[in-house]
Scaffold this motif. Structure first.
Motif, PDB file in Angstrom:
ATOM      1  N   ARG A 166     -16.196 -44.234  18.979  1.00 16.42           N
ATOM      2  CA  ARG A 166     -15.013 -43.389  18.838  1.00 16.42           C
ATOM      3  C   ARG A 166     -14.974 -42.798  18.942  1.00 16.42           C
ATOM      4  O   ARG A 166     -14.634 -42.113  19.863  1.00 16.42           O
ATOM      5  CB  ARG A 166     -15.602 -42.468  16.745  1.00 16.42           C
ATOM      6  CG  ARG A 166     -16.309 -42.927  15.991  1.00 16.42           C
ATOM      7  CD  ARG A 166     -16.019 -42.299  14.772  1.00 16.42           C
ATOM      8  NE  ARG A 166     -17.828 -41.868  13.878  1.00 16.42           N
ATOM      9  CZ  ARG A 166     -18.071 -41.244  12.979  1.00 16.42           C
ATOM     10  NH1 ARG A 166     -17.976 -39.896  12.841  1.00 16.42           N
ATOM     11  NH2 ARG A 166     -18.801 -41.548  11.835  1.00 16.42           N
ATOM     12  N   LEU A 167     -13.485 -42.889  18.895  1.00 19.18           N
ATOM     13  CA  LEU A 167     -12.851 -42.775  21.062  1.00 19.18           C
ATOM     14  C   LEU A 167     -11.008 -42.034  20.050  1.00 19.18           C
ATOM     15  O   LEU A 167     -10.221 -41.106  21.253  1.00 19.18           O
ATOM     16  CB  LEU A 167     -12.640 -43.654  21.663  1.00 19.18           C
ATOM     17  CG  LEU A 167     -13.795 -43.543  22.741  1.00 19.18           C
ATOM     18  CD1 LEU A 167     -13.615 -44.759  23.888  1.00 19.18           C
ATOM     19  CD2 LEU A 167     -14.467 -42.543  23.410  1.00 19.18           C
ATOM     20  N   LEU A 168     -10.549 -42.324  19.681  1.00 15.69           N
ATOM     21  CA  LEU A 168      -9.362 -41.849  18.934  1.00 15.69           C
ATOM     22  C   LEU A 168      -8.781 -41.900  17.944  1.00 15.69           C
ATOM     23  O   LEU A 168     -10.175 -42.749  16.937  1.00 15.69           O
ATOM     24  CB  LEU A 168      -8.514 -43.553  18.968  1.00 15.69           C
ATOM     25  CG  LEU A 168      -7.948 -44.143  20.370  1.00 15.69           C
ATOM     26  CD1 LEU A 168      -7.156 -45.091  20.318  1.00 15.69           C
ATOM     27  CD2 LEU A 168      -6.871 -42.794  20.728  1.00 15.69           C
ATOM     28  N   GLY A 169      -8.005 -41.127  16.948  1.00 14.81           N
ATOM     29  CA  GLY A 169      -7.545 -40.413  15.505  1.00 14.81           C
ATOM     30  C   GLY A 169      -7.159 -41.931  15.021  1.00 14.81           C
ATOM     31  O   GLY A 169      -6.754 -42.569  15.859  1.00 14.81           O
ATOM     32  N   THR A 170      -6.814 -41.807  14.139  1.00 14.29           N
ATOM     33  CA  THR A 170      -6.134 -42.592  12.723  1.00 14.29           C
ATOM     34  C   THR A 170      -4.445 -42.208  13.149  1.00 14.29           C
ATOM     35  O   THR A 170      -4.130 -42.871  13.391  1.00 14.29           O
ATOM     36  CB  THR A 170      -6.080 -42.298  11.245  1.00 14.29           C
ATOM     37  OG1 THR A 170      -5.996 -41.494  11.193  1.00 14.29           O
ATOM     38  CG2 THR A 170      -8.030 -42.625  10.688  1.00 14.29           C
ATOM     39  N   ASN A 171      -4.241 -41.150  14.138  1.00  8.12           N
ATOM     40  CA  ASN A 171      -3.114 -41.336  14.605  1.00  8.12           C
ATOM     41  C   ASN A 171      -1.866 -42.039  14.189  1.00  8.12           C
ATOM     42  O   ASN A 171      -1.653 -42.642  14.277  1.00  8.12           O
ATOM     43  CB  ASN A 171      -3.241 -42.358  16.279  1.00  8.12           C
ATOM     44  CG  ASN A 171      -4.249 -40.575  17.111  1.00  8.12           C
ATOM     45  OD1 ASN A 171      -4.886 -40.188  16.349  1.00  8.12           O
ATOM     46  ND2 ASN A 171      -4.336 -41.334  18.096  1.00  8.12           N
ATOM     47  N   PRO A 172      -1.232 -41.356  13.018  1.00  7.98           N
ATOM     48  CA  PRO A 172      -0.192 -41.888  11.897  1.00  7.98           C
ATOM     49  C   PRO A 172       0.688 -41.382  13.367  1.00  7.98           C
ATOM     50  O   PRO A 172       1.346 -40.672  14.006  1.00  7.98           O
ATOM     51  CB  PRO A 172      -0.329 -40.490  10.986  1.00  7.98           C
ATOM     52  CG  PRO A 172      -0.603 -39.952  11.604  1.00  7.98           C
ATOM     53  CD  PRO A 172      -1.963 -40.152  11.989  1.00  7.98           C
ATOM     54  N   MET A 173       1.656 -42.637  12.776  1.00 10.53           N
ATOM     55  CA  MET A 173       3.706 -42.839  13.607  1.00 10.53           C
ATOM     56  C   MET A 173       4.725 -42.748  12.741  1.00 10.53           C
ATOM     57  O   MET A 173       3.720 -43.359  11.915  1.00 10.53           O
ATOM     58  CB  MET A 173       3.436 -43.572  14.948  1.00 10.53           C
ATOM     59  CG  MET A 173       3.527 -44.684  14.885  1.00 10.53           C
ATOM     60  SD  MET A 173       3.250 -46.286  15.178  1.00 10.53           S
ATOM     61  CE  MET A 173       2.783 -45.443  17.331  1.00 10.53           C
ATOM     62  N   CYS A 174       5.458 -42.053  12.174  1.00  9.27           N
ATOM     63  CA  CYS A 174       6.546 -41.995  11.683  1.00  9.27           C
ATOM     64  C   CYS A 174       7.938 -42.470  11.788  1.00  9.27           C
ATOM     65  O   CYS A 174       8.047 -41.573  13.307  1.00  9.27           O
ATOM     66  CB  CYS A 174       6.126 -40.949  10.969  1.00  9.27           C
ATOM     67  SG  CYS A 174       7.555 -41.154   9.571  1.00  9.27           S
ATOM     68  N   TYR A 175       8.336 -43.231  11.528  1.00 10.74           N
ATOM     69  CA  TYR A 175      10.014 -43.096  11.803  1.00 10.74           C
ATOM     70  C   TYR A 175      10.680 -43.169  10.947  1.00 10.74           C
ATOM     71  O   TYR A 175      10.488 -43.686   9.860  1.00 10.74           O
ATOM     72  CB  TYR A 175      10.405 -44.301  13.100  1.00 10.74           C
ATOM     73  CG  TYR A 175       9.578 -44.336  14.004  1.00 10.74           C
ATOM     74  CD1 TYR A 175       9.785 -44.061  15.377  1.00 10.74           C
ATOM     75  CD2 TYR A 175       8.185 -44.986  13.687  1.00 10.74           C
ATOM     76  CE1 TYR A 175       8.871 -43.952  16.091  1.00 10.74           C
ATOM     77  CE2 TYR A 175       7.328 -45.580  15.126  1.00 10.74           C
ATOM     78  CZ  TYR A 175       7.863 -45.592  16.180  1.00 10.74           C
ATOM     79  OH  TYR A 175       6.917 -45.341  17.484  1.00 10.74           O
TER      80      TYR A 175
END
Length: 360
Positions: free
Chosen positions: A155-164
């Motif tokens: 595990r190295l990243l989050g679910t890391n959401p992006m929104c536009y």
């Protein structure tokens, strides 16, 4: 699945009282509650009041500062970096977006990176602040490391959401709000509550094998990037998650990658942090910096209408515009109330008991 429905006003009042009991100012309590209630109204149950006990537990562990001194630590006319002083991301992120909006009014665009924050709720809340002012909104955040990069079993990243978010004319705004993992962790939490298996391609077990067990993360497994595996484009999901991590944290001075502090209170943050707290990145772009607003909105309507009229594979399933299901949920729930499953209700009532408040 047993549920009970509550009015928006009842849940809003309850949530505000919990935040003020934690020591938040009335202004911050109202703002934090607004972010959570917006998630529930839009049908994003994993990020609404169901998360309230998680914030309380972090506060009890002294990992959330309910009276933060939120400051701009670096800025130019169009950019800024904000230190959230360990406060609620639910409060810090909207404040940061307002800074971005002010800079956009003056410069055409505004960009704000945030460090020393916590979980900021649904990204769409923050981007909609831009849409309300005829601007295009951007919001992203890094998160606890739960996702294994392509070819990795770590595990190295989050679910890391992006929104536009894009304003339209007669149509609703187009809102692209997504995790960069194959599934958001909140969907696993919902599956856990109702005892349901998750689809193939969401998670792997501790040995790197595909699994449908929603409890797999607790046993050493990992979420997968958007795309699930290389053949289906997981390198693209990895790239998107990396972009969010870098803009949110490497740019701001927050923790990134495996150093991001966990949302759950029973796990301690890494002992060797590379930054401060969780990071966000928010932006606002003036439409009239490119063409007249009404002209843009008219063409957005044309865009939406054309895609809505696309020939469907199944006549009973038309094309869905990004943000459309959430808008439908908000209309329905504003009218008829917000349903909560019994497990969440009991969780919230335990919080009420803790603070000496009325139960739901």
């Amino acid at each position: 699945m047993n549920t009970h429905t509550f009015t928006e006003a009842r849940l809003r009042s309850f949530t505000e009282n919990i935040f003020t009991s934690m020591g938040c100012s009335e202004e911050h309590a109202k703002l934090a509650a607004d972010v959570l209630i917006k998630a529930d109204l839009r049908g994003i149950d994993s990020h609404g009041v169901a998360r309230l006990s998680g914030y309380v537990r972090l506060w009890e562990k002294k990992r959330i500062n309910t009276q933060p001194n939120i400051t701009i630590v670096h800025e130019t006319p169009s950019t800024a970096t904000i230190d959230g002083d360990g406060g609620l991301g639910l409060v810090i992120a909207p404040i940061a977006m307002k800074v971005a909006l002010e800079k956009a009014k003056n410069c055409g665009s505004g960009w704000v990176s945030v460090r020393n924050s916590n979980h900021f709720g649904i990204a769409a809340y923050h981007t909609l602040l831009a849409v309300e002012q005829d601007m295009i909104g951007f919001a992203m955040t890094n998160a606890s490391p739960l996702v294994a990069p392509t070819f990795a079993n770590e595990r190295l990243l989050g679910t890391n959401p992006m929104c536009y978010a894009f304003p339209a004319g007669k149509n609703a705004p187009v809102i692209v709000d997504m995790a960069t993992s194959a599934a958001a962790n909140g969907k696993l939490e919902i599956a856990q509550r109702i005892g349901k298996a998750v689809p193939e391609g969401w998670i792997i077990d501790k040995n790197g094998r595909s699994s449908t067990n929603p409890h797999e993360l607790k046993e050493g497994g990992s979420l997968l990037p958007l795309g699930s595996d290389l053949a289906h484009g997981s390198h693209k999901g990895f790239g998107l998650g990396a972009t969010v991590d870098i803009l949110s944290a490497v740019l701001s001075g927050a923790n990134y990658g495996p150093w991001v502090p966990p949302f759950v209170a029973f796990l301690d943050p890494p002992a060797d942090p590379v930054g401060k707290g969780i990071g966000h990145f928010l932006g606002a772009l003036r439409v009239d910096g490119f063409r007249p607003v009404e002209e843009f909105k008219n063409h957005m309507d044309t865009w939406v209408n054309r895609f809505k009229s696309a020939k469907p594979i199944d006549p009973n399933q038309p094309v869905i515009i990004p943000g459309e299901p959430e808008l439908a949920a908000e209309i329905e729930r504003t009218k008829n109330g917000i349903p909560l499953v019994n497990a969440v209700i009991e969780d919230l009532n335990l919080l009420a008991d803790k603070f000496g408040l009325d139960r739901l």
